[in-house]
Structures are given as C-alpha cells and as structure tokens.
Design an enzyme around this catalytic site. Structure first.
Site, short mmCIF file in Angstrom:
data_model
loop_
_atom_site.label_atom_id
_atom_site.label_comp_id
_atom_site.label_asym_id
_atom_site.label_seq_id
_atom_site.Cartn_x
_atom_site.Cartn_y
_atom_site.Cartn_z
CE LYS A 258 -3.96 1.98 2.53
NZ LYS A 258 -4.85 1.82 3.69
CB SER B 91 -8.12 3.75 2.83
OG SER B 91 -7.24 3.12 3.78
CB SER C 147 -8.41 0.75 5.74
OG SER C 147 -9.11 1.95 5.89
#
Length: 488
Positions: free
Chosen positions: A77, A152, A176
């Site tokens: 990420k 996210s 997330s």
C-alpha cells in the site's frame, strides 16, 4: 506464462527445484499486472526495474529451501515507506516523494527475500472507504468494475483479487483492510494493535493504525503475517510480544470452541441477504463442533461517532507535518510564510482529508475538548470493556464484515455520513486494539460477502485456526472473478 493460480507453497517448491526462477516469477507477475491493471487500477507505481534487479540477485544467491517466502512478489500500500520507490499516500501533497528509508514491515519483507512489485492505490492518507479519494485514480472492484473496491486499501485488495499479485500489504485504521477484503472476496487481517511496527507507515490515527496482510487463502495470510510481525524499538507502540508461528493452529479442529454472535451485528442497517449468509456460516461452525451463541455488545452503536472524533483528532495532529516547508508539494504562488502554509494545504489536500482535519481540530479546540475528544475516549473505554466481557467466556466473535456488498462507484462519496456508516462493523475492533479477519463467506447478486472473525488481543492464531476450518469445508475462496479467469 502466469503462475498466479499457484499457492505460495507450490511456488516455493518450483523455485527450490529450479523449475522456475525468481526472475521468471517476477516477469510473469509484471505481465499479469500489465494485462489486468487497465480494468481495476490497483497500482499507483509499478516498480518493475527494481523488482527484476532484486529477482536476478536472488537467483544468483539461490533460494533458501527453508524460507517459503523467498522470491515471492507482493504489492505494498502506498502509505508504507519504500526506499527509492515513490510513496505518495495517494495525495498531491506527496506526489513526488521518494523516501530515503524503508518501513520496518518492508525491511522485514526484504529480509525474507520477498520482492516488492509496486505500490497500490488507496484513499488519500487512508481516509475513505471506497478508494475514490485518491489524487491519482479510482480503483475498481475485481468482481464488477462498476462497483467500488472498498477502502482505504482498495488497490491492495484488487491486486490480489484480480490475480495481479498473490499477496499484498494494506493498513487498517477503521476497517481499511477488512472492508476491501470483503468487497473483493479475499482474506484480509488487521492484527492486534502493536503486533506489526508502524515505523514508516504514514500516520493517520496513531492509536488505531495497523499494517496487515491480504491473501487468497488463510494459510498464506498467516505466512505473510509471520514475516512482518515483531517488536520494533523504533515504534513506541510496538508490543513486546513474539508469536513463533501464526499458522501453528491451522488444520487443528475447532470442536469445543465457543463463538459469540453479537445481536447488534445483525440488527438495523444490515442487508437481509448478508445476514442470511452470516447465519449460514454460523451453522457451518456449529457443524464443525463449535458452539455459537448470541451475545450483546451494547456500546458498539457508538463506535462510528467515537471513531470519527478520535481518528480525525489524531489526523489533524499528524498531518500538521505536511506544510510545504520540509518535503512534498509546495504552492508556488505564496508570498509569505502564512501563505505557504494556507495555500499548500488548501491545494495539496483533497476534500475528505480537509474535512477530517477540520473535524479533528474542532474536537480538540478549547471549549470543545471535554465535550468531544474526552467524551469519545471515555466511550472507547466502554467499548473495550464490552469486548473484554465477551472474551471472558468466548474464544471468538463472529459477524459480517460489512453491512452490504460493494456499492456503485460515484454514489456514497457524495454523502460522507453514509460512507462513514459503512464501517459500522469494523471500527469497534480498531478502537479496542483487537485482531480481526475477513474471509469469503458467500455471494449476494454475484458480489462477495465477507465473514468477520474477531479475537482477543494476540488471538491471531485462534482466528486463523477457525478461519482455516471454515475455508477447508467451503469453496467460496476458490471462486474467482472473470478478470482472474472465473465464470462469475
């Protein structure tokens, strides 16, 4: 040639026997990304050249037969620091930021000879539940490209679900990892707070953030957590607890295990078809010998309100560092120090980030601190106590990961409150610092439904044990979206 249908163990055997090389596997992964990226938009940066260089060096050194992760590519990420690889947090504020250090989690990947293939798309600074708040692009659900991938960590979830990479890392502040795992039909775990170092993770909510793994199977998830977990002197919130092997209980039966099913997790706002799938899963656990009983978590209904005060307050403090002075974006039309601050932050941050900074600053301001931030902390304690009361009698808590399946793109992003409420079932886990996993449990209208298992602190081994038992007696994890070669 593609290898994305092979398990980590199978790939390891091929690498050790030299039927394939790390370079072959990396080239095949880059080809899979190239073929699928246009459909799902998982990546902000593809680190192809660096990955190929690393793979070649690894082949020259030789694959360690005792290290199952050697030579395995994965995605990371884009809020996790990677030395020499762009790390933007999906924000204009950091659109040219190339760190000079690796996050501890990334150091641990490299120490196990894993290959970082690229950085995945996300909601800006991890603030959002749909990966539509990225400065760069909007990611799309692997099962239906008209739907959101969740957020996210949407890019990390779709990279795995679409067959681009076998593994990825995300971060979870209020759901997330688990919410996009649910929406994309993959396995995603938020570890106990402190299990994985936050050093090098671009901070959002410091008392909530945790780095965690995405995978296609429960065992592979545990294998990746084995790599990244561990105490770190550079992170003051890192827990001095070391678990030898998170996969150690996988394969053990769950007969006699006591599982709690909170009535609040199947109440108002939960899609009836999602509820039906979760109740069916509960029956499956009973068939496997576990006892499933209804319980109550009475303060969980306050979780969303508490979370958005605490997380936004911590964010308003953490994001002060992005001021246009030291690194990142700086507004060009500023003529004074005050203008540099105001214009840089006005132009560099997106709407959702600004919204949370303002909410957090208000909650911490004189005259409102006691009414909001202090009160939120007190209710957080009640939520923690609710969980402690349940875990005094039960091994695990079971429920849906999300109230609904993935929703249409460009819908809830115009309604912040509705978007916030989508995290209703994941937020309490972060507030209490507990581990939680989402695993595939079925489908509603062709879209995956995630089952959430929550454990006591440092209860990851038991979570993996129960999740693997469910996985072994169902085939939801074997079903793949069309982009990955499935029939759906």
């Amino acid at each position: 040639m593609s290898f994305n249908d092979k398990s980590i163990t199978e790939l390891h055997q091929l690498l050790v026997s030299k039927e394939i090389s790390a370079l072959d596997l990396t080239e095949a992964t880059l080809e899979d990304i190239k073929n699928r990226e246009g459909s799902v938009s998982s990546f902000i940066t593809i680190a192809g050249e660096a990955a190929l260089t690393q793979a070649k060096a690894l082949d020259d050194k030789g694959i360690d037969p005792d290290n199952v992760m050697a030579g395995i590519p994965l995605a990371v990420k884009d809020n996790i620091s990677t030395k020499g690889i762009l790390t933007t947090a999906a924000s204009k504020m950091l659109n040219n930021y190339e760190p000079i250090f690796d996050a501890t989690a990334v150091e641990k990947l490299y120490a196990k000879d894993m290959i970082v293939i690229g950085k995945t798309n996300m909601d800006e600074f991890a603030m959002g539940g749909s990966t539509e708040n990225s400065y760069f692009k909007t990611s799309k659900n692997a099962w239906d490209q008209t739907k959101v991938p969740g957020g996210s960590s949407g890019g990390s979830a779709t990279a795995v679900a679409s067959g681009q990479t076998r593994l990825s890392l995300g971060s979870d502040t209020g759901g997330s990892i688990r919410q996009p795992a649910s929406f994309n039909g993959v396995v995603g775990l938020k570890p106990t707070y402190g299990t994985v170092s936050r050093f090098g993770l671009i901070a959002f909510g410091s008392s909530l953030d945790q780095i965690g793994p995405f995978s296609l199977t429960v065992e592979e998830n545990a294998q990746l957590l084995n790599v990244i977990a561990g105490a770190d002197h550079r992170d003051s919130t890192s827990a001095p607890v070391q678990i030898a092997d998170f996969a150690s209980k996988i394969g053990q039966e769950i007969k006699g295990m006591k599982i709690a099913l909170p009535k609040e997790y199947l109440g108002e706002g939960i899609d009836p078809e999602v509820k039906e799938i979760i109740l069916k899963a509960a029956k499956q656990f009973e068939k496997l010998g576990a006892t499933v009983e209804e319980v109550s978590l009475p303060h969980s209904k306050y979780g969303v309100a508490v979370y958005y005060i605490i997380a936004s307050s911590e964010a308003s403090s953490n994001l002060q560092r992005f001021d246009g002075i030291r690194y990142g974006f700086r507004a060009e039309d500023a003529n004074s120090l005050e203008e540099i601050y105001v214009k840089t932050r006005s132009q560099g941050f997106g709407d959702e980030v600004k919204r949370r900074i303002m909410l957090g600053t208000f909650s911490l301001s004189s005259g409102y601190y006691d009414a909001y931030f202090k009160k939120a902390g007190q209710v957080r304690t009640l939520i923690i106590q609710d969980f402690a009361n349940i875990f005094a009698d039960y091994d695990l808590i079971l429920g849906p990961t999300t109230p609904n399946v993935a929703f249409d793109l460009d819908t809830l992003n115009h309604d912040p409150v509705a978007m916030y409420l989508a995290d209703l079932l994941t937020i309490p886990v972060n507030l209490a610092g507990l581990p939680g996993i989402s695993i595939p449990a079925g489908f509603v209208q062709g879209l995956p439904v995630g089952l959430q298992l929550i454990g006591p602190k440092y209860g990851e081994e038991v979570i993996y044990q129960a999740a693997a038992a469910f996985e072994a007696t169902t085939d939801y994890h074997k079903q793949q979206p069309v982009i990955f070669g499935g029939d759906a």
